[in-house]
Scaffold this active site. Structure first.
Site, short mmCIF file in Angstrom:
data_model
loop_
_atom_site.label_atom_id
_atom_site.label_comp_id
_atom_site.label_asym_id
_atom_site.label_seq_id
_atom_site.Cartn_x
_atom_site.Cartn_y
_atom_site.Cartn_z
N HIS A 501 0.78 -1.27 -0.10
CA HIS A 501 -0.03 -0.01 0.04
C HIS A 501 0.79 1.22 -0.06
O HIS A 501 1.01 1.91 0.99
CB HIS A 501 -0.76 0.03 1.20
CG HIS A 501 -1.82 -1.07 1.18
ND1 HIS A 501 -3.14 -1.09 2.10
CD2 HIS A 501 -2.07 -2.13 0.57
CE1 HIS A 501 -3.48 -2.28 1.85
NE2 HIS A 501 -3.11 -2.87 1.01
C1 LIG Z 1 0.71 -9.59 0.00
C2 LIG Z 1 -0.22 -8.36 -0.39
C3 LIG Z 1 -1.42 -8.28 -0.19
C4 LIG Z 1 -2.25 -7.40 -0.70
N1 LIG Z 1 -3.55 -7.41 -0.60
C5 LIG Z 1 -4.26 -6.30 -1.19
C6 LIG Z 1 -5.88 -6.16 -0.74
O1 LIG Z 1 -6.43 -7.16 -0.08
N2 LIG Z 1 -6.52 -5.04 -1.27
C7 LIG Z 1 -5.92 -4.34 -1.92
O2 LIG Z 1 -6.90 -3.54 -2.36
N3 LIG Z 1 -4.41 -4.27 -2.16
C8 LIG Z 1 -3.91 -5.11 -1.84
N4 LIG Z 1 -2.56 -5.24 -2.07
C9 LIG Z 1 -2.01 -4.23 -2.88
C10 LIG Z 1 -2.06 -4.62 -4.42
O3 LIG Z 1 -1.27 -5.52 -4.71
C11 LIG Z 1 -1.71 -3.50 -5.11
O4 LIG Z 1 -2.74 -2.28 -5.24
C12 LIG Z 1 -2.16 -3.87 -6.76
O5 LIG Z 1 -1.77 -5.03 -7.08
C13 LIG Z 1 -1.53 -2.77 -7.78
O6 LIG Z 1 -1.67 -2.87 -9.05
P1 LIG Z 1 -0.69 -2.30 -10.00
O7 LIG Z 1 -1.25 -2.82 -11.32
O8 LIG Z 1 -0.65 -0.86 -9.97
O9 LIG Z 1 0.49 -2.80 -9.69
P2 LIG Z 1 0.85 -4.48 -9.90
O10 LIG Z 1 -0.20 -5.55 -9.89
O11 LIG Z 1 2.26 -4.52 -8.93
O12 LIG Z 1 1.82 -4.73 -11.42
C14 LIG Z 1 2.76 -3.80 -11.80
C15 LIG Z 1 3.44 -4.57 -12.83
O13 LIG Z 1 4.66 -3.69 -13.24
C16 LIG Z 1 5.67 -4.67 -13.56
N5 LIG Z 1 6.66 -3.68 -13.59
C17 LIG Z 1 7.32 -2.80 -12.62
N6 LIG Z 1 8.41 -2.21 -13.06
C18 LIG Z 1 8.60 -2.43 -14.22
C19 LIG Z 1 9.53 -2.49 -15.36
N7 LIG Z 1 10.61 -1.20 -15.12
N8 LIG Z 1 9.10 -2.75 -16.73
C20 LIG Z 1 8.32 -3.69 -16.93
N9 LIG Z 1 7.47 -3.77 -15.80
C21 LIG Z 1 7.43 -3.55 -14.79
C22 LIG Z 1 5.91 -5.36 -12.40
O14 LIG Z 1 6.61 -6.57 -12.38
C23 LIG Z 1 4.24 -5.75 -12.17
O15 LIG Z 1 3.94 -7.04 -12.57
C24 LIG Z 1 -1.52 -6.34 -1.67
C25 LIG Z 1 -0.27 -6.24 -1.68
C26 LIG Z 1 0.65 -7.23 -1.48
C27 LIG Z 1 2.03 -7.25 -1.78
#
Ligand SMILES: Cc1cc2nc3c(=O)[nH]c(=O)nc-3n(C[C@H](O)[C@H](O)[C@H](O)COP(=O)(O)OP(=O)(O)OC[C@H]3O[C@@H](n4cnc5c(N)ncnc54)[C@H](O)[C@@H]3O)c2cc1C
Ligand code: SF4
Lengths: 581, 272
Positions: A501
């Site tokens: 978060h």
């Molecule tokens: C253990 C855990 C439990 C969680 N539980 C909850 C929950 O219950 N409820 C909730 O609301 N949120 C939860 N979260 C938070 C949630 O995981 C994130 O808010 C959400 O996944 C964000 O989505 P996103 O697409 O922004 O990022 P992500 O899903 O992390 O996707 C970002 C992607 O970008 C890729 N990336 C990064 N840098 C680069 C680069 N330079 N080049 C290419 N690719 C790259 C990464 O590898 C990743 O695959 C939790 C997090 C964790 C760690």
């Protein structure tokens, strides 16, 4: 010189919810979409037969490998930031689907108050209620405007839930009924209700039915298998990008996912992004991928860092409080606190559960309580969870017990299934001195500077959290526990980044002087660059972020479509456009 | 009076061979495993995972049935623990200190076996030989600076180096304080030495003694409670003590029960 590739229409960086939703929406509209993901290719099959606490919870199998990159961090402005070296202290998603696969699945909406926090605070308490240095600002969008996108995300992910008695208006119910109420959850709800609170089962991405989403993707019924948070789901029962949006994008035939593609720069000609530079991590070959529209969905840290490395937008300066990239960094760092209830003559099946199984109440959330006589703003959500405890992780013992040796063994065994934890998830407000920039010393695998986090706790944080811990203690006592331990709040930020978060750095708003993106997450300084994710939050509401990340991603996708259909241009006229020009 | 613990800890091999009779023989595909696969069919066979199937199959699961025999296989068959040899520790003395220390952290008592009988020292040896011990997924670039306590692990040492330094330091402290090696002092004295490490009171090269001790304490619990595939939690006795059922596939049919449900544990071996 990087190898030149043919131009694509939409180039997405990151394959989590943010990147996945935009990919699916644009591919459905018929645009050519390429998604670059730094980690490994993954499918549901990868998550079968790996109910292994050591590998996933303790050794962080699904989290970023820090040997190539981490952040540096400091808890005071005047000390040297040092690298966060250990995976125990840094959990960020890394492979296809990102953190959106190993998330727990609690899927909240922020409050109407959050989106207009500055206006409402001034209206209710006067300007002087906002302490010096606190940089709260409105989001440039209202809850009512965002509501339809929340609804879309909840339907895509197959959220199970029940009406929240204090929740904001909804256009529709959750697509799935709530998760089961277990004896310990019932105990919590009864106690909380006795104290006059209004409880509800947490909205969960663990599907309670065999669900077909509006894109025709199936999310299976959750089996309460307990290996959920920090794991992928072997049943395909957790709403995640792999079983939903990435599959939808794939089916259009317009989508290409390139795994092991590490993006290092966004190319920028001073007005627009022209594409990105990335390395194929398998071969080490560098490519330049041109695109009409570039979308960053690579999570808070990478989104901010890529803009700083690529020199797009004005970096934030904490001394002058000018500039925007890196501004208003916040995180739920204090949300780990609450109260633990120990029972001497009741046992619960704590080894069973699901990531988002739990209940909560919002009586202290946002601005529901009157802050006139309180020494903090915002509030918190009180909850109990039943994740399905593993034996390595669950060794709670009453305060005063040593944490090793015979007495520890005795008590940790005895209380394994007799401890329930109530905790408080706090709203976290931004300060002019909490920000992200590039570290002057430490480098990643390529020699590029790491992102530096400066994050100092203030009295606002400590006072709000102490208030919350007290609420938790009261509930735990009402639950009839024999021993209740209210947890002690640490004075300083401990430089750990667990739980996913973290927000800010590329925040949204209606004024280019104080925000980096508009309410379509389109950059004020680059009209074809959209930066999607919690990086856009100007502050952190008191709920988990991903519901709002998903809603904003749908909003961004709509903006990108409009942008491409209307031949470009800014989609929102800025409040300060004259100044800007 | 402190009980002399020579018989248990100064001769580790003795202690280990005593527990052979209850030791897992993992190469023996016992009856329980076959029964397991037969009774639980598709799930164990690896079909579950896609979409709708999961929900339907989940209903066949009922924790507490079909798996009662799973524990038996661990004791039938011959003793066969070829994996109980060392990959990392080269000196007996270092390994013996480790044995004594982990047994103090998680001692044998009326609840059940302690760290040694559960195979924890061998578990730690394997962990130190692998990616965890080598800090393979940690940021290990310089410059290294001590920083404030809030800034966490800043040592340039990898965990396996830190363990050697730390364990030898345990012996030194013991000799300074009690004029005897750590394995030869009484258990109360051992506890005192370890307490000093835990409190960060011991000067240590390259890292704080508290950091070393917290790693040692945590990896000991990991050895007690991780899947037996890693060499600890021998015969799933760690799990049994904790009434933890291991890697069960599903709880959908039992999770609402008022009563605590005791279930014979399943290990990952039963999943393949
Ligand atoms: C253990 C855990 C439990 C969680 N539980 C909850 C929950 O219950 N409820 C909730 O609301 N949120 C939860 N979260 C938070 C949630 O995981 C994130 O808010 C959400 O996944 C964000 O989505 P996103 O697409 O922004 O990022 P992500 O899903 O992390 O996707 C970002 C992607 O970008 C890729 N990336 C990064 N840098 C680069 C680069 N330079 N080049 C290419 N690719 C790259 C990464 O590898 C990743 O695959 C939790 C997090 C964790 C760690
Ligand atoms: S608890 Fe449910 S959603 Fe989570 S991994 Fe298990 S089956 Fe999947």
């Amino acid at each position: 010189m990087p190898e030149q590739l043919d131009k694509v229409e939409v180039l997405v960086v990151g394959s989590g919810w943010a990147g996945g939703i935009v990919s699916a929406e644009m591919a459905k509209e018929g645009y050519d979409v390429v998604c670059l993901e730094r980690g490994e290719e993954k499918s549901v099959e990868d998550y079968m037969h790996v109910k292994d606490e050591l590998r996933f919870t303790s050794r962080h199998e699904m989290m970023q490998d820090l040997s190539s990159e981490t952040v540096t961090s400091r808890h005071k402005r005047n000390i040297t930031a040092l690298p966060v070296r250990m995976q125990d202290d840094m959990n960020v998603g890394n492979d296809v689907g990102g953190g959106s696969v190993h998330w727990s699945g609690v899927t909240f909406r922020f409050l109407p108050y959050d989106f207009e926090i500055h206006t409402q605070t001034v209206d209710r308490y006067g300007e002087e209620k906002i302490p010096e240095g606190m940089t709260i600002q409105d989001w440039g969008i209202s809850y009512e405007e965002l509501e339809p996108y929340y609804d879309r995300f909840e339907k895509t992910a197959g959220i199970s839930g029940e009406p929240n008695p204090l929740g904001p208006d909804r256009s529709d119910d959750y697509p799935n009924p709530p998760m089961v109420e277990t004896p310990n959850i019932r105990l919590f709800r009864d106690a909380a209700e006795n104290l006059g609170n209004h409880t509800y089962m947490l909205p969960a991405a663990n599907s309670t039915t065999n669900y077909e989403n509006p894109d025709g993707q199936n999310v299976a019924q959750c089996q309460y298998c307990a290996f959920c948070s920090a794991y992928g789901c072997d049943y395909g029962a957790k709403g995640d990008p792999i079983v939903t949006v990435l599959a939808t994008a794939e089916e259009t035939g317009n989508f290409e996912l390139r795994a092991k593609s590490n993006v290092r720069r966004v190319n920028y000609d001073g007005e627009k992004a022209t594409g990105v530079i990335y390395e194929d991590a398998t071969t080490g070959i560098e490519y330049e991928q041109p695109a009409d529209v570039v979308v960053l969905g690579a999570f808070t840290f990478t989104n901010t860092r890529l803009l700083l490395l690529s020199e797009i937008g004005t970096p934030y300066n904490p001394d002058t409080v000018e500039g925007v990239i890196g501004k208003n960094f916040t995180g739920h760092f204090l949300s780990k606190y609450g109260a633990v209830a120990f029972f001497n003559d009741r046992k619960f099946n704590l080894h069973m559960g699901a990531g988002a199984l739990g209940a909560g109440f919002d009586d202290y959330a946002g601005d529901y309580i009157d802050h006139t006589d309180l020494d903090f703003l915002h509030g918190g959500e009180v909850e109990i969870r039943q994740y399905g405890d593993g034996p390595i992780d669950n060794n709670a013992v009453p305060e005063g017990t040593p944490n090793w040796g015979q007495e520890f063994k005795e008590k940790s065994l005895y209380y394994t299934n007799r401890n329930l934890r109530v905790h408080f998830q706090v709203g976290t407000l931004p300060w002019s001195f909490n920000y992200l920039d590039l570290d002057p010393t430490y480098k990643d695998q390529y020699g590029d500077p790491l992102l530096r986090v400066t994050n100092e706790y203030t009295d606002q944080d400590r006072n709000l959290m102490s208030y919350g811990v007290e609420v938790c203690r009261e509930v735990a006592e009402e639950m009839g526990a024999d021993i209740v331990d209210a947890e002690e709040i640490s004075e300083e930020f401990d430089n750990t980044f667990t739980g996913g978060h973290y927000a800010g750095g590329v925040i949204m708003g209606d004024d280019p002087e104080t925000s980096a993106v508009n309410n379509y997450l389109q950059m004020w300084d680059a009209e074809n660059l959209f930066v999607v994710g919690a990086s856009a939050f100007p502050h952190f509401g008191n709920y988990n972020p991903t519901g709002t990340v998903g809603a904003l991603a749908y909003r961004a996708a709509e903006g990108i479509e409009e942008y491409l259909n209307n031949g470009g241009g800014q989609l929102v006229s800025s409040k300060n456009s004259t100044q800007k020009a | 009076m402190a009980e002399k613990n020579d018989d248990k800890q100064t001769d580790v091999n003795q202690s280990l061979s005593n527990s052979d009779e209850t030791t897992n023989s993992s190469s023996n595909e016992g009856i329980s495993r076959r029964t397991f696969i037969k009774n639980t069919g598709l799930v164990a066979g690896g079909v579950v995972g896609g979409g709708v199937l999961g929900g339907v199959l989940g209903n066949q699961w009922f924790a507490g049935t079909d798996t009662e025999t799973a524990g038996e296989a661990e004791t039938d068959g011959e003793s066969n623990n070829f994996q109980e040899a060392r990959m990392f520790f080269s000196r007996d003395e270092d390994f013996n200190i480790l044995n004594a220390a982990v047994e103090r952290i998680f001692p044998e008592d009326e609840n059940g076996p302690g760290a040694i009988a559960l195979g924890v020292p061998y578990f730690i040896d394997k962990q130190l030989a692998g990616s965890w011990g080598l800090n393979a997924k940690e940021y290990m670039r310089g410059p290294f600076q001590e920083g404030e306590p809030e800034q966490g692990y800043q040592s340039r040492m990898r965990r396996n180096e830190l363990f050697i330094v730390g364990l030898r330091r345990i012996n030194e402290v013991s000799e300074e304080q009690w004029q005897e090696k750590f394995v030869d002092i009484e258990i109360e004295q051992q506890d005192e030495v370890l307490m000093a490490f835990d409190n960060g009171d011991v000067e240590m090269k390259g890292a704080s003694s508290a950091l070393f001790f917290s790693l040692l304490r945590n990896v000991t619990l990991e050895g007690v409670y991780s899947d037996p595939l890693y060499g600890g939690n021998r015969n799933m006795e760690g799990w049994r003590m904790k009434e933890y059922p291991g890697a069960q596939p599903a709880y959908i049919n039992v999770i609402e029960d008022e009563e605590f449900i005791e279930t014979e544990p399943l290990s990952l071996r039963d999943h393949h």
